[in-house]
Design a protein around this motif. Sequence first.
Motif: not given
Length: 126
Positions: A95-108, A22-32
């Motif tokens: 609601a608070e921490w992520y500006q954006s994210y993607t989730l990719h699930v792959a079978k290895v 599961a590949v979780f890629t994020t851009v976070r907000t200033q609010e952490q």
Amino acid sequence: MSDHSDAAVVPVQAYEPPYYAAVFTTVRTQEQDGYAETNARMEELVKDIPGYLGMDHAQTPGGIGITVSYFRDADALTRWRDDLEHRAAQKRGRAEWYQSYTLHVAKVERSSGFTRAEVAQGPTEG
């Protein structure tokens, strides 16, 4: 995710396929506020999921975070997705921490690895 600067830098080992990533890629907000504590809790909680294999993290200087979590089978990944505490953290993240994210699930289907052997240091000649 968390700051692992004190830990040795070692990627998750290559496992015998098939397994899931599961590949979780994020851009976070200033609010952490509360992020570090919740992240640490999620890292502890996922270890209790039968079939959890490990997790790798990377952070770019530009602010993109990448977390890859590995699971033995789809059932383990589903158990993690459906965990109530994890669900609450996901909701707070949106609601608070992520500006954006993607989730990719792959079978290895193929996996390999390499680790450099330690070279013994002999006495220096001078």
